[in-house]
Scaffold this active site. Structure first.
Site, PDB file in Angstrom:
ATOM      1  N   ASN A  36       0.871  -1.186   0.000  1.00 17.04           N
ATOM      2  CA  ASN A  36       0.000   0.000   0.000  1.00 17.04           C
ATOM      3  C   ASN A  36       0.903   1.230   0.000  1.00 17.04           C
ATOM      4  O   ASN A  36       1.483   1.577   1.024  1.00 17.04           O
ATOM      5  CB  ASN A  36      -0.892  -0.048   1.257  1.00 17.04           C
ATOM      6  CG  ASN A  36      -1.699   1.219   1.435  1.00 17.04           C
ATOM      7  OD1 ASN A  36      -1.805   2.044   0.525  1.00 17.04           O
ATOM      8  ND2 ASN A  36      -2.287   1.380   2.618  1.00 17.04           N
ATOM      9  N   TRP A  37       0.993   1.867  -1.154  1.00 19.43           N
ATOM     10  CA  TRP A  37       1.927   2.997  -1.284  1.00 19.43           C
ATOM     11  C   TRP A  37       1.361   4.282  -0.675  1.00 19.43           C
ATOM     12  O   TRP A  37       2.053   5.288  -0.601  1.00 19.43           O
ATOM     13  CB  TRP A  37       2.282   3.218  -2.757  1.00 19.43           C
ATOM     14  CG  TRP A  37       3.026   2.081  -3.381  1.00 19.43           C
ATOM     15  CD1 TRP A  37       3.499   0.958  -2.741  1.00 19.43           C
ATOM     16  CD2 TRP A  37       3.423   1.942  -4.757  1.00 19.43           C
ATOM     17  NE1 TRP A  37       4.141   0.137  -3.641  1.00 19.43           N
ATOM     18  CE2 TRP A  37       4.109   0.726  -4.888  1.00 19.43           C
ATOM     19  CE3 TRP A  37       3.240   2.736  -5.892  1.00 19.43           C
ATOM     20  CZ2 TRP A  37       4.633   0.280  -6.103  1.00 19.43           C
ATOM     21  CZ3 TRP A  37       3.752   2.307  -7.110  1.00 19.43           C
ATOM     22  CH2 TRP A  37       4.447   1.086  -7.206  1.00 19.43           C
ATOM     23  N   LYS A  38       0.100   4.276  -0.310  1.00 17.38           N
ATOM     24  CA  LYS A  38      -0.549   5.455   0.284  1.00 17.38           C
ATOM     25  C   LYS A  38      -0.334   6.691  -0.614  1.00 17.38           C
ATOM     26  O   LYS A  38      -0.341   6.570  -1.836  1.00 17.38           O
ATOM     27  CB  LYS A  38      -0.044   5.664   1.709  1.00 17.38           C
ATOM     28  CG  LYS A  38      -0.183   4.386   2.556  1.00 17.38           C
ATOM     29  CD  LYS A  38       0.006   4.593   4.012  1.00 17.38           C
ATOM     30  CE  LYS A  38      -0.152   3.260   4.735  1.00 17.38           C
ATOM     31  NZ  LYS A  38      -0.085   3.366   6.179  1.00 17.38           N
TER      32      LYS A  38
ATOM     33  N   HIS B 280      -9.507   0.916   5.032  1.00 19.00           N
ATOM     34  CA  HIS B 280      -8.205   1.124   5.676  1.00 19.00           C
ATOM     35  C   HIS B 280      -8.401   2.075   6.862  1.00 19.00           C
ATOM     36  O   HIS B 280      -9.204   3.013   6.790  1.00 19.00           O
ATOM     37  CB  HIS B 280      -7.210   1.710   4.667  1.00 19.00           C
ATOM     38  CG  HIS B 280      -5.823   1.761   5.229  1.00 19.00           C
ATOM     39  ND1 HIS B 280      -5.410   2.763   6.061  1.00 19.00           N
ATOM     40  CD2 HIS B 280      -4.779   0.902   5.112  1.00 19.00           C
ATOM     41  CE1 HIS B 280      -4.153   2.521   6.425  1.00 19.00           C
ATOM     42  NE2 HIS B 280      -3.755   1.397   5.861  1.00 19.00           N
TER      43      HIS B 280
ATOM     44  N   GLU C 270      -6.819   4.508   7.913  1.00 21.42           N
ATOM     45  CA  GLU C 270      -6.666   5.946   7.611  1.00 21.42           C
ATOM     46  C   GLU C 270      -7.930   6.499   6.976  1.00 21.42           C
ATOM     47  O   GLU C 270      -8.298   7.655   7.197  1.00 21.42           O
ATOM     48  CB  GLU C 270      -5.423   6.156   6.716  1.00 21.42           C
ATOM     49  CG  GLU C 270      -4.141   6.022   7.529  1.00 21.42           C
ATOM     50  CD  GLU C 270      -2.938   5.500   6.775  1.00 21.42           C
ATOM     51  OE1 GLU C 270      -2.922   5.564   5.529  1.00 21.42           O
ATOM     52  OE2 GLU C 270      -2.014   5.011   7.453  1.00 21.42           O
TER      53      GLU C 270
ATOM     54  N   GLY D 101       2.846  -0.996   4.336  1.00 26.69           N
ATOM     55  CA  GLY D 101       2.866   0.410   3.963  1.00 26.69           C
ATOM     56  C   GLY D 101       4.293   0.865   3.711  1.00 26.69           C
ATOM     57  O   GLY D 101       4.855   0.688   2.631  1.00 26.69           O
ATOM     58  N   GLY D 102       4.908   1.448   4.738  1.00 29.56           N
ATOM     59  CA  GLY D 102       6.236   2.054   4.601  1.00 29.56           C
ATOM     60  C   GLY D 102       7.262   1.180   3.896  1.00 29.56           C
ATOM     61  O   GLY D 102       7.972   1.645   2.993  1.00 29.56           O
TER      62      GLY D 102
HETATM   63  P1  PGA Z   1       2.841   0.404   7.678  1.00 24.00           P
HETATM   64  O1  PGA Z   1       1.376   0.566   7.061  1.00 24.00           O
HETATM   65  O2  PGA Z   1       3.412  -0.873   7.117  1.00 24.00           O
HETATM   66  O3  PGA Z   1       3.597   1.619   7.249  1.00 24.00           O
HETATM   67  O4  PGA Z   1       2.660   0.315   9.174  1.00 24.00           O
HETATM   68  C1  PGA Z   1       0.535  -0.529   6.895  1.00 24.00           C
HETATM   69  C2  PGA Z   1      -0.774  -0.098   6.302  1.00 24.00           C
HETATM   70  O5  PGA Z   1      -1.258   0.994   6.643  1.00 24.00           O
HETATM   71  O6  PGA Z   1      -1.360  -0.799   5.465  1.00 24.00           O
END
Ligand code: PGA
Length: 259
Positions: free
Chosen positions: A9-11, A102, A104, A241-242
Site C-alpha cells: 500500500n503505497w498510500k 483502511h 486511515e 505500507g512504509g
Molecule cells: P505500515 O502501514 O506498514 O507503514 O505500518 C501498513 C498499512 O497501513 O497498510
C-alpha cells in the site's frame, strides 16, 4: 492450502517515474519468489499505487504476475461526486483489487462501518476483489475491546455478503496502533486475532469458507519481522505500507510471504 498474498500500500507516496520504476523492480524481483512458491501455495503480489499511477503501473506490470489495485473507491458507480473515483473506473484501468476500510480512511476521512460495507459491495459489482481492513485502536485494545471491535467491523460487511462473494474476499487485520509506528503486533497477538476473525466468519457462514479466507497482517511489517509473522498458522500474508516503498525491503517481505 490458502492463498498467500503480499500487498504493498503505497498510500500518498511516489510520483509517476518512481511509481513505475518501483513496480518494475517489484515485478522483476518477485518473479523468482512467486515461481518457487507455486508448488507450495498460490502466492500473489498486489500493489496499491495512488490513483493517477494505476494505469501506468498496470501497463508496466503487463505480462508479469504482479497485480494492481486502488486504495479506495466510491460506493456509487458514477455521478456528481467531485474528486471521487468509482469501482468501474478503477477496473477499467486493468486493476483488479481494492482496499476497503483502511484505518486511515476510517479515522482521517470519517468512513463508517456502513460506508465500508457499501464500498465492498460496489467493489464486487465492479469485478474488483476487496481487501477489507479491520483493526482496533490502542485505546480499544487497552480497554479489552479488540475482539468486539473486529467483530463489529467484520459483521457489517459479512451480513451483506453472499457466500460466493465471501470466496474472493480478503481480510487484513491492521491494529491501528501498529500502523506506521514501528510497533508491530507480536506474531502471537496477530495470530490470536486472525483466528478470531476466522471464527466470526465460520459463525456467519461455515467453517470451510472461514478456512479458505486469506487473512493478512498489516502494521509495521518490515524485512526483519516478516518471517516470524508469516510463520504463524493463521497469517496468510502481509499488507505493507512504509516498507513497500523500497523494492529491496518489500521483496524480502514477498519472499517471507511466499516461502
Ligand atoms: P505500515 O502501514 O506498514 O507503514 O505500518 C501498513 C498499512 O497501513 O497498510
Amino acid at each position: 492450502m490458502r492463498e498467500r498474498i503480499a500487498a504493498g500500500n503505497w498510500k500518498m507516496n511516489t510520483e509517476l517515474d518512481g511509481a513505475v520504476g518501483l513496480a518494475k523492480a517489484v515485478a522483476e524481483g518477485s518473479a523468482g519468489a512467486l515461481a518457487k512458491s507455486a508448488t507450495r501455495s498460490e502466492a500473489k503480489v498486489v500493489l496499491f499505487p495512488p490513483f493517477p499511477f494505476l494505469w501506468p503501473v498496470v501497463e508496466a506490470l503487463r505480462g508479469t504476475a504482479v497485480e494492481t489495485g486502488g486504495q479506495n473507491c466510491h460506493a456509487e458507480k458514477s455521478g456528481a461526486f467531485t474528486g471521487e473515483v468509482s469501482g468501474p473506473a478503477i477496473r477499467s484501468t486493468g486493476a483488479r483489487w481494492i482496499l476497503a476500510g483502511h484505518s486511515e480512511r476510517r479515522q482521517l476521512f470519517g468512513e463508517s462501518d456502513d460506508t465500508v460495507a457499501a464500498k465492498v459491495l460496489s467493489a464486487y459489482a465492479a469485478d474488483l476483489r476487496p481487501v477489507l481492513c479491520v483493526g482496533e485502536t490502542l485505546e480499544e485494545r487497552e480497554g479489552g475491546w479488540t475482539m468486539s471491535v473486529i467483530a463489529r467491523q467484520l459483521n457489517k460487511v459479512l451480513n451483506r455478503l453472499r457466500p460466493d462473494q465471501l470466496e474472493t474476499l480478503v481480510v487484513a487485520y491492521e491494529p491501528v496502533w501498529a500502523i506506521g509506528t514501528g510497533k508491530n503486533a507480536t506474531p502471537a497477538q496477530a495470530n490470536e486475532v486472525h483466528a478470531a476473525i476466522r471464527d466470526i466468519v465460520a459463525g456467519r457462514f461455515d467453517r470451510g469458507a472461514a478456512e479458505r479466507l486469506p487473512v493478512l497482517y498489516g502494521g509495521s511489517v518490515k524485512p526483519d519481522n516478516a518471517e516470524a509473522l508469516m510463520a504463524q498458522s493463521e497469517i496468510d500474508g502481509a499488507l505493507v505500507g512504509g516498507a513497500s516503498l523500497k523494492a529491496d525491503d518489500f521483496l524480502k517481505i514477498v519472499r517471507a510471504v511466499a516461502r
